[in-house]
Design a protein around this motif. Structure first.
Motif, short mmCIF file in Angstrom:
data_model
loop_
_atom_site.label_atom_id
_atom_site.label_comp_id
_atom_site.label_asym_id
_atom_site.label_seq_id
_atom_site.Cartn_x
_atom_site.Cartn_y
_atom_site.Cartn_z
N ASN A 1 5.69 -3.76 -4.78
CA ASN A 1 6.47 -2.79 -4.85
C ASN A 1 6.56 -1.74 -6.00
N ARG A 2 5.96 -2.40 -6.96
CA ARG A 2 5.73 -1.42 -8.28
C ARG A 2 4.59 -0.49 -8.15
N HIS A 3 3.59 -0.83 -7.34
CA HIS A 3 2.45 -0.15 -6.92
C HIS A 3 2.97 1.12 -6.07
N VAL A 4 3.73 0.72 -5.18
CA VAL A 4 4.12 1.69 -4.20
C VAL A 4 5.06 2.75 -5.01
N HIS A 5 5.71 2.55 -5.86
CA HIS A 5 6.46 3.51 -6.69
C HIS A 5 5.79 3.93 -7.66
N TYR A 6 5.23 3.38 -8.75
CA TYR A 6 4.46 3.99 -9.79
C TYR A 6 3.20 4.28 -9.69
N THR A 7 2.23 3.75 -8.75
CA THR A 7 1.02 4.28 -8.62
C THR A 7 0.71 5.17 -7.60
N LEU A 8 1.64 5.00 -6.49
CA LEU A 8 1.39 5.89 -5.31
C LEU A 8 2.52 6.81 -5.23
N VAL A 9 3.58 6.61 -5.96
CA VAL A 9 4.83 7.71 -6.03
C VAL A 9 5.41 7.72 -4.64
N LYS A 10 5.66 6.64 -4.19
CA LYS A 10 6.29 6.74 -2.70
C LYS A 10 7.54 5.91 -2.83
N ASP A 11 8.31 5.82 -1.85
CA ASP A 11 9.32 4.75 -1.43
C ASP A 11 9.01 4.47 0.20
N ARG A 12 9.80 3.39 0.43
CA ARG A 12 9.62 2.67 1.71
C ARG A 12 9.99 3.60 2.83
N ASN A 13 10.63 4.84 2.38
CA ASN A 13 11.19 5.72 3.57
C ASN A 13 9.88 6.75 3.91
N VAL A 14 9.04 6.88 2.84
CA VAL A 14 8.05 7.90 3.27
C VAL A 14 6.50 7.26 3.29
N ALA A 15 6.22 6.08 2.71
CA ALA A 15 5.21 5.27 2.54
C ALA A 15 4.60 5.16 3.84
N THR A 16 3.30 5.42 4.04
CA THR A 16 2.48 4.98 5.13
C THR A 16 2.03 3.62 5.20
N PRO A 17 1.42 3.04 6.34
CA PRO A 17 0.38 1.95 6.14
C PRO A 17 -0.50 2.15 5.27
N ARG A 18 -1.17 3.18 5.13
CA ARG A 18 -2.38 3.16 4.29
C ARG A 18 -1.99 3.20 2.72
N ASP A 19 -0.74 3.86 2.63
CA ASP A 19 -0.14 3.30 1.16
C ASP A 19 0.09 2.02 0.98
N TYR A 20 0.39 1.45 1.91
CA TYR A 20 0.68 -0.01 1.73
C TYR A 20 -0.57 -0.65 1.54
N TYR A 21 -1.61 -0.52 2.29
CA TYR A 21 -2.91 -1.04 1.88
C TYR A 21 -3.40 -0.57 0.52
N PHE A 22 -3.18 0.39 -0.06
CA PHE A 22 -3.49 0.82 -1.40
C PHE A 22 -2.60 0.05 -2.25
N ALA A 23 -1.29 -0.06 -2.06
CA ALA A 23 -0.56 -0.72 -3.00
C ALA A 23 -0.91 -2.42 -3.03
N LEU A 24 -1.32 -2.88 -1.81
CA LEU A 24 -1.68 -4.32 -1.96
C LEU A 24 -2.97 -4.38 -2.69
N ALA A 25 -4.16 -3.66 -2.42
CA ALA A 25 -5.42 -3.40 -3.15
C ALA A 25 -5.02 -3.46 -4.57
N HIS A 26 -4.19 -2.88 -4.97
CA HIS A 26 -3.94 -2.40 -6.63
C HIS A 26 -3.28 -3.87 -6.90
N THR A 27 -2.40 -4.49 -6.36
CA THR A 27 -1.95 -5.79 -6.67
C THR A 27 -3.11 -6.74 -6.67
N VAL A 28 -3.77 -6.87 -5.66
CA VAL A 28 -4.97 -7.70 -5.83
C VAL A 28 -5.79 -7.61 -6.86
N LYS A 29 -6.11 -6.13 -7.34
CA LYS A 29 -6.86 -5.61 -8.31
C LYS A 29 -6.37 -6.22 -9.83
N ASP A 30 -5.03 -6.12 -9.73
CA ASP A 30 -4.30 -6.58 -10.92
C ASP A 30 -4.86 -8.21 -11.47
#
Length: 844
Positions: free
Chosen positions: A33-62
């Motif tokens: 959730n932190r990456h969705v908000h602070y890395t991608l600057v999105k929230d669940r209302n506007v985030a796309t599946p690709r945004d979620y992929y990037f959020a997950l990738a950044h989470t794993v990269k952490d």
């Protein structure tokens, strides 16, 4: 699909993939959730599946980053000998799932996203394949990086960050269409740009003497190499190594006179020329194309890499203090450079140039350092694949290097003359400079002379390079020549791609096999056990059902999941003999048409692979397979007894779906042409049976499992050579075999291309008049062995037993074993099976 356990449940239960702890699931959700908000600057209302992929990738990269930093700190403290793997290709595929598996966090990530209402498989599918390679050579490099990290070697991969990787293949009306692979269009979450380490690379110019008596390369054109670092995690050992890929950047300075001349815009536009060097991967496999841009790519990678290697060597901490190494005598004790084929062979004259012109070493000392540092892997014996650069091109683009190559050759030929006085023919054969026609530099010869070790990639291949390709060099320096049979990483090619089988193996023999693949041999105990056979075949059937579902949705062809899945996937090339496979398909079709009521073992035959864009014959082969498939698949008499599917855009990600579902693996190259193959190993590890010639690694596979667990057919290397000497007349086989004759007559008469009867006449001409790969000579043996395959497939217990023997005999073909062999025999480094402390643990 009914009867198939959900991947979410299956992946959660496999313990080697990591224990699902409640606190780690909570942490993953918070980080996501932190990456969705602070890395991608999105929230669940506007985030796309690709945004979620990037959020997950950044989470794993952490989870990677602290391990990555700590690994490099550890190498700096310990100052081990470092291994540098130089390759113009790295066929990495996707990183997300592989990283989760290697870190042991897949279960936690899976559960966290499930709780967030997201499908992890959907997100994984949005990752672009890093298609920075053509085929086996590039995929081998990727497997080697995984193994070097898993074995705890201080190893670095170096290559080029191509903006466009291997083209995306579309099949339209049976024809291959190439589309650009813009894999970076959404960005790459795994890489870290390092503009602070940008390095200059020189081209063109001239050479002059300095007052100190050295040679100096001046008036050059400069291009900058900007590094992008990619993490390479080992398996559960907290080691994260680095793959550094170079991107070409134009020099940033502008000549102010352009402002006065009013040509400022043109000056800016001209900068793009320099950046073309890393724009696109040449889509050729086993074929040399002497293009200037390709030569620039090769030198660009080598020059930037050697600067980096020397910087690291000089600034290493050694003993108990920080110091700068000034003596290069210890360079080979601290540095091992592996040349992955001849593409990085300019490392030899480039290292010499730096040692001579920059560091001021005398020639003999510089040459000793260079040879003891470099080692060369040969990947092909096909003459059209061997690099031979025109001297005129090298003199223009790399004038100092051409001087050095001339001197290397002069010294080398003096040694040849000393050993074989007055043998001018041998001197000609062994020269680095080929004089017949346009003068060219034979880069394989340069690599052999400039390395302390030369290896082939399967035992039979290594024997061929000693007895044929490099025979004179072998006679002169037999101690240089070695074999290193290729391998594959069991993490990606079993644990990741086949969770059902992985789970089954863990239940039987525990979890150590993922890093000690030879433990699979324990499975032989259960090869005849009916319960274990049923379990293995149940997993296979589930994998086939998944693939059948994908084929129906993507190709609109409904296949019979109970049919034999007969698969040949690899680059399209005459020596790999997809044409021979096609002749078998037509033969099966003709037999069904001749007697529709006869018993028949149903088959779904899948062929996939890309043809080099300029390789007309390979593209014709694709077209023929598609046309034949179109006729067969629409014939009501055939029904679901025989289906033919051309798998579009074959790549790593598709291979991960195909290998677990395969029943039969086609490895049918002409004996003596395939260096090793690694697809054959992936099929074997996943329980597919192989029909193949005694070529490449097939020979060693047969030794490991016994000939009775493989379907070996066709001429041996010795028989192929005898046929060449005797003279091959394809018409002898055409006239004496009615099935061959019917197949070729149908192809040449337009039976499969009624709209254009002459469509495939060139292919029948090749088979009958110009076939260097003797397809018709092996046809009869191939068809008979295929009949035997069909017969065995009807005996489900026997087939299952052979499958288990294949899996259980795969231990030798782990890339971990291959890398251990390189480490011991070539690099003089020791693998470490110890784990580094985790980020939260104290370093002792």
């Amino acid at each position: 699909m009914a009867g198939v356990q959900s991947d979410h449940d299956k992946r959660k239960q496999i313990s080697v993939r990591g224990i699902v702890a409640v606190e780690s699931v909570v942490e993953v959700k918070k980080s996501f959730n932190r990456h969705v908000h602070y890395t991608l600057v999105k929230d669940r209302n506007v985030a796309t599946p690709r945004d979620y992929y990037f959020a997950l990738a950044h989470t794993v990269k952490d989870h990677l980053v602290s391990r990555w930093i700590r690994t490099q700190q550890y190498y700096y403290e310990k100052d081990p000998k470092r291994v540098y793997y130089l390759s113009l290709e790295y066929y990495m595929g996707r990183s997300l799932q592989n990283t989760m598996v290697n870190l042991g966090i897949q279960g936690s990530c899976d559960e966290a996203l499930y709780q967030l209402g997201l499908d992890i498989e959907e997100l994984e599918s949005l990752e672009e394949d890093a298609g920075l390679g053509n085929g086996g050579l590039g995929r081998l490099a990727a497997c080697f990086l995984d193994s070097m990290a898993t074995l705890g070697l201080a190893a670095y991969g170096y290559g080029i960050r191509y903006e466009y990787g291997i083209f995306a293949q579309k099949i339209k009306n049976g024809e291959q269409i190439e589309e650009p692979d813009d894999w970076l269009r959404y960005g790459n979450p795994w890489e870290k740009a390092r503009p602070e380490f940008m390095l200059p690379v020189n081209f063109y110019g001239r050479v002059e003497d300095t007052p100190e008596g050295r040679r100096k390369w001046v008036d050059t054109q400069v291009v900058f190499a900007m590094p992008y670092d990619n993490p390479i995690p080992g398996f559960r050992n907290n080691v994260v190594n680095t793959l550094r890929l170079w991107s070409a950047k134009s020099p940033v300075d502008f000549n102010l006179k352009f402002f006065n001349d009013g040509d400022y815009i043109q000056a800016v536009l001209d900068r793009n020329q320099a950046e073309n060097i890393s724009r696109v991967l040449y889509p050729n496999d086993n074929f040399f194309e002497g293009k200037e841009l390709r030569l620039k790519q090769e030198y660009f990678m080598v020059a930037a890499t050697l600067q980096d290697i020397i910087r690291r060597f000089k600034s290493a901490k050694f003993g108990s203090r920080e110091a700068v190494r000034t003596s290069f005598k210890s360079f080979p004790d601290k540095v091992a450079i592996q040349l992955n084929d001849t593409h990085p062979s300019l490392a030899v004259p480039e290292l010499m140039r730096v040692l001579l012109d920059v560091e001021g070493l005398p020639w003999d000392e510089a040459w000793d350092v260079t040879v003891r540092t470099c080692a060369y892997t040969n990947h092909t014996v096909l003459p059209e694949a061997l690099e031979r650069w025109p001297v005129s091109m090298l003199e223009s683009i790399l004038p100092r290097h051409m001087e050095i190559i001339y001197r290397i050759n002069h010294t080398h030929l003096e040694q040849v003359a000393k050993r074989w006085p007055d043998d001018m023919d041998r001197m000609r054969r062994m020269s680095l400079i080929e004089e017949d026609g346009e003068k060219r530099v034979n880069m394989a010869h340069l690599s052999v002379v400039g390395s302390h070790a030369v290896n082939g990639v399967a035992r039979i291949h290594s024997e061929i390079i000693k007895s044929d390709l490099f025979h004179d060099f072998y006679v002169m320096n037999p101690e240089k020549f070695q074999n290193k049979t290729n391998g594959i990483t069991p993490r990606r090619w079993l644990l990741l791609c086949n969770p059902g089988l992985s789970d089954l193996i863990c239940e039987k023999i525990g979890e150590e096999w993922a890093v000690h693949l030879d433990q699979l041999a324990k499975l032989k105990t259960w090869a005849k056990d009916p319960n274990f056979q049923r379990s293995v075949m149940k997993v296979k059937q589930e994998n086939k059902l998944r693939l059948a579902e994908m084929l129906e949705s993507e190709y609109g062809v409904r296949v019979n999941p109970a049919s034999m899945f007969d698969i040949q996937v690899k680059r399209i090339h005459e020596y790999k003999r997809q044409l021979l496979n096609c002749l078998h398909i037509i033969t099966l079709y003709n037999r069904i048409k001749k007697d529709p009521s006869a018993p028949f073992t149903p088959r779904t035959i899948m062929i996939g692979g890309k043809a080099a864009p300029g390789y007309h014959t390979a593209k014709q082969i694709i077209r023929l397979i598609c046309y034949v498939g179109r006729i067969i698949n629409s014939d009501p008499v055939v029904g679901d007894r025989l289906k033919v599917i051309y798998l579009e855009n074959y790549r790593v990600t598709l291979a991960e779906k195909i290998m677990p579902a395969a029943d039969l693996s086609e490895q049918i190259s002409t004996a003596g042409t395939e260096a090793s193959g690694t697809g054959n190993m992936k099929f074997m590890l996943n329980g597919a049976l192989t029909i193949g010639t005694l070529d490449g690694a097939n020979v060693e596979m047969a030794e490991e499992m016994g000939n009775e667990n493989m379907f070996i057919f066709g001429m041996t290397v010795e028989e192929v050579e005898a046929l060449k000497k005797k003279g091959y007349n394809a018409y002898d086989y055409y006239n004496n075999n009615a099935e061959i004759r019917q197949c070729l007559d149908q192809i040449s008469s337009g039976y499969f291309s009624p709209g254009n009867p002459d469509q495939f006449k060139d292919l029948t001409d090749i088979l009958l008049k110009y076939d260097r790969f003797f397809s018709l000579a092996d046809f009869d043996a191939y068809i008979k062995m295929q009949d035997h395959v069909s017969e065995i497939y009807q005996n489900s217990s026997k087939w299952a037993e052979m499958c288990i023997y294949n899996i259980a005999s795969s231990g030798k073909f782990s890339s971990d074993r291959t890398i251990c062999d390189y480490a011991h025999d070539i690099w003089d480094v020791k693998p470490s099976w110890e784990k580094l402390p985790a980020p939260h643990e104290t370093v002792s």
